[in-house]
Design a protein around this motif. Structure first.
Motif, PDB file in Angstrom:
ATOM      1  N   SER A  17       0.815  -1.218   0.000  1.00 53.98           N
ATOM      2  CA  SER A  17       0.000   0.000   0.000  1.00 53.98           C
ATOM      3  C   SER A  17       0.846   1.266   0.000  1.00 53.98           C
ATOM      4  CB  SER A  17      -0.939   0.004   1.210  1.00 53.98           C
ATOM      5  OG  SER A  17      -0.197  -0.058   2.418  1.00 53.98           O
ATOM      6  N   ASP A  37      -4.257   2.866   1.413  1.00 59.75           N
ATOM      7  CA  ASP A  37      -4.833   1.855   0.526  1.00 59.75           C
ATOM      8  C   ASP A  37      -4.435   2.198  -0.905  1.00 59.75           C
ATOM      9  OD1 ASP A  37      -6.413  -0.334  -0.332  1.00 59.75           O
ATOM     10  OD2 ASP A  37      -8.064   1.035  -0.809  1.00 59.75           O
ATOM     11  N   HIS A  72      -6.458   6.566   2.794  1.00 58.64           N
ATOM     12  CA  HIS A  72      -7.868   6.181   2.746  1.00 58.64           C
ATOM     13  C   HIS A  72      -8.659   6.824   3.879  1.00 58.64           C
ATOM     14  CE1 HIS A  72     -11.424   3.623   2.337  1.00 58.64           C
ATOM     15  NE2 HIS A  72     -11.324   3.368   3.636  1.00 58.64           N
ATOM     16  N   ASP A 111     -14.474   3.514   9.712  1.00 59.38           N
ATOM     17  CA  ASP A 111     -13.717   3.108   8.510  1.00 59.38           C
ATOM     18  C   ASP A 111     -13.810   1.611   8.286  1.00 59.38           C
ATOM     19  OD1 ASP A 111     -11.787   3.812   6.324  1.00 59.38           O
ATOM     20  OD2 ASP A 111     -10.581   2.353   7.426  1.00 59.38           O
TER      21      ASP A 111
END
Length: 605
Positions: free
Chosen positions: A375, A544, A549, A561
């Motif tokens: 990521s 992400d 994110h 989340d």
């Protein structure tokens, strides 16, 4: 010519040795070339007329010239040795210093084994070319030019033979050199491959043995070793063609000289002594041509190595401090900010690793960074210490763009415990003092206490304990704690943990976090796979696919989340499964113990 200029630029203090070595060889060769003329004089004037005085006088001169040539030769050997070893040492030092100045982006373009080969084998080839080739490089042309001049003086008619046969030898040697040059380049590449396999196998020898892959690795080595053998055979079988080419021209020249010279002696146009002296020059000139051909082959291989060394020395570091007087040397505080940052490791890459990342970390805060594998977590923190530069946007530390700082000052203020921990051969104290070379033993022990490395320090011999090659004498978790202690000794304003407690148990990790929280004024950024590692942080950023994110506290992310909730649920489920398994095992143990007690009671009754 650029290769020769490179060598000359590194001759430095050995220019005097090079000049004197060349002078001694030229003088030695010039003196030796007088001997055939003296020999001809002995035969034609001394022996033919029975004049003993001429024989003794000319013989004494020949002996004196031979002794003087010997002295000059010994002097040359000393100068050439100093030149070769000195130049090799300077090139090796320059190459090593250049590699130290490389950014990660520069190092990504070279295999480690290739850099090792360029610093060892290639420079050894250059040294050997100078030590073995310097003498014939000077002696060959001097022998050729002066030999032809003296031979022409003795007999211009016979000298024509040389001018007819030498172009043939030049063409043959040119073709051989043209064919051998690319083969030497392939030879060095094959050496790179061999060194790469050896390095990987030696470094990962524990994994090789653990997976019983020894026979497989032997087969891999046999493949690269065979490739090197085949390339070497092809290269040197081409290079040695210079010997038969030389012999062909030499014997042809000798036969023609004897045929023409014999006819001239028979007709009285030439004396026997002159022909004998001329034949000496034939051998001298042929010898010079052989030297020149060998020098061509030495230079052909050396030029390949010089180009490989030049590639490293000519590499421009991707990262550099601003010009003198413009670089900032003081980091005011530990605040970190990303302003619309995008990043990719290579300009040729189609997609960015990080895309439009914007975040801010106040000075003294503790933040966590979570995300799936790939990521961009490690890439994110490497930009803070300017191990790489952002492709777009700006990274700020202490309120200033990282590109405005002196690199050494910035990296002193940003302590990074890398994901791949590295320890060096030596003692614990020697490794810890990478963080502070002047640290006292008390400061080392305090850093070990904060990193919980004091728990095992006595078992490995204390600060004087030898860690073995690459820290092989300690476990993964112990290695991580020593690396944390080493970074703490830098007293950084920003402290980054790149998944650097992954091999430490959760209780020890919690203790390390508590110890770090007691250090005032340090911004701590924790990259982790476990939520327990970051759940107490002031703020957590969830990455992400290279983007931020979500961000917030543990409670906020757990409530809002989806990605964070998924990670939390997965890890807590595994933790509960582990706890249930542990409880079941404990119950089984208690039941077994109770059975043992009952059986024991029955037996006692």
């Amino acid at each position: 010519m650029s290769e020769i200029r490179l060598l000359l630029s590194y001759v430095g203090p050995y220019r005097r040795d090079a000049a004197l070595g060349a002078l001694f060889v030229a003088l030695e060769t010039s003196l030796e070339l007088l001997i055939p003329m003296l020999m001809a004089s002995i035969i034609d004037e001394g022996i033919a007329s029975g004049d003993v005085a001429v024989i003794m006088r000319q013989g004494a001169i020949m002996l004196a010239l031979a002794l003087l040539s010997l002295v000059l030769g010994l002097g040359y050997a000393r100068f050439a040795s100093r030149l070769a070893t000195g130049l090799g040492a300077r090139l090796r030092q320059a190459e090593y210093e250049k590699i130290q100045a490389f950014a990660f982006g520069n190092l990504d373009r070279y295999q480690t084994s290739s850099l090792v080969t360029r610093m060892t084998t290639d420079i050894t080839v250059i040294q050997n070319a100078i030590s073995s080739g310097f003498r014939p490089m000077v002696r060959g042309p001097v022998l050729l030019i002066m030999g032809l001049a003296y031979a022409s003086i003795m007999s211009a008619e016979l000298a024509v033979v040389f001018f007819c046969t030498m172009p043939l030898l030049g063409v043959l040697l040119g073709l051989i050199t043209w064919r051998a040059a690319p083969l030497y380049r392939d030879l060095q590449v094959s050496m790179d491959h061999l060194n790469n396999v050896v390095q990987e196998d030696v470094t990962a020898v524990r994994a090789v043995k653990a997976y019983v892959r020894g026979p497989h690795e032997c087969d891999v080595f046999a493949g690269v070793n065979g490739e090197l053998a085949r390339t070497s055979t092809k290269t040197f079988s081409t290079a040695v063609l210079n010997l038969p080419a030389f012999q062909l021209v030499m014997y042809t020249t000798t036969v023609l000289v004897l045929a023409v010279g014999g006819h001239m002696v028979a007709t009285g146009a030439l004396g026997v002594g002159t022909l004998t002296g001329f034949m000496s020059y034939v051998l001298q000139i042929m010898n010079s041509l052989m030297m020149i051909s060998n020098v061509f082959l030495l230079l052909t291989r050396a030029l390949t190595s010089i180009r490989r060394v030049r590639d490293v020395l000519g590499e421009v570091p991707e990262l550099a401090s601003p010009a003198d007087g413009e670089a900032l040397t003081d980091v005011p505080d530990g605040s970190v900010e990303f302003r619309d940052v995008s990043f990719k490791y290579s300009a040729a890459a189609e997609e960015d690793v990080l895309e439009h990342v914007s975040l801010r970390v106040p000075s003294g805060a503790t933040v966590g960074v979570l995300g799936s594998t790939g990521s961009g977590k490690s890439s994110l923190v490497q930009l803070i210490a300017r191990l790489y530069d952002a492709t777009d946007g700006a990274v700020l530390v202490g309120g200033h763009d990282v590109r405005a700082y002196d690199l050494a000052s910035l990296r002193d203020a940003v302590g990074v415990v890398l994901q791949k921990n590295v320890l060096f051969t030596g003692t614990v104290a020697e490794n810890l003092r990478w963080g502070d070379a002047d640290a006292t033993d008390e400061e080392l022990l305090e850093a070990c206490r904060l990193a919980c490395a004091d728990e095992f320090l006595d078992r490995i011999g204390g600060l004087a304990g030898d860690l073995g090659q690459g820290g092989a004498g300690v476990s993964g978790g112990q290695k991580q704690r020593l690396c944390i202690a080493r970074t703490l000794l830098k007293r950084p304003r920003v402290l980054i943990f790149d998944d650097s407690t992954s091999a430490v148990d959760m209780a020890t990790e919690a203790k390390i976090r508590a110890n770090l929280a007691s250090i005032p004024g340090v911004t701590t950024i924790i990259i982790a796979q476990r939520i327990t590692s970051v759940m107490d942080a002031d703020e957590i950023f969830v990455l992400d696919d290279g983007r931020v994110h979500a961000h917030g506290t543990h409670a906020e992310l757990l409530a809002n989340d989806s990605i964070y909730q998924e990670i939390y649920a997965s890890q807590m489920e595994h933790a509960e499964d582990g706890a249930h398994a542990g409880a079941a095992a404990s119950a089984d143990e208690r039941a077994a113990s109770s059975v043992d007690v009952e059986e024991g009671g029955e037996r006692r009754g």
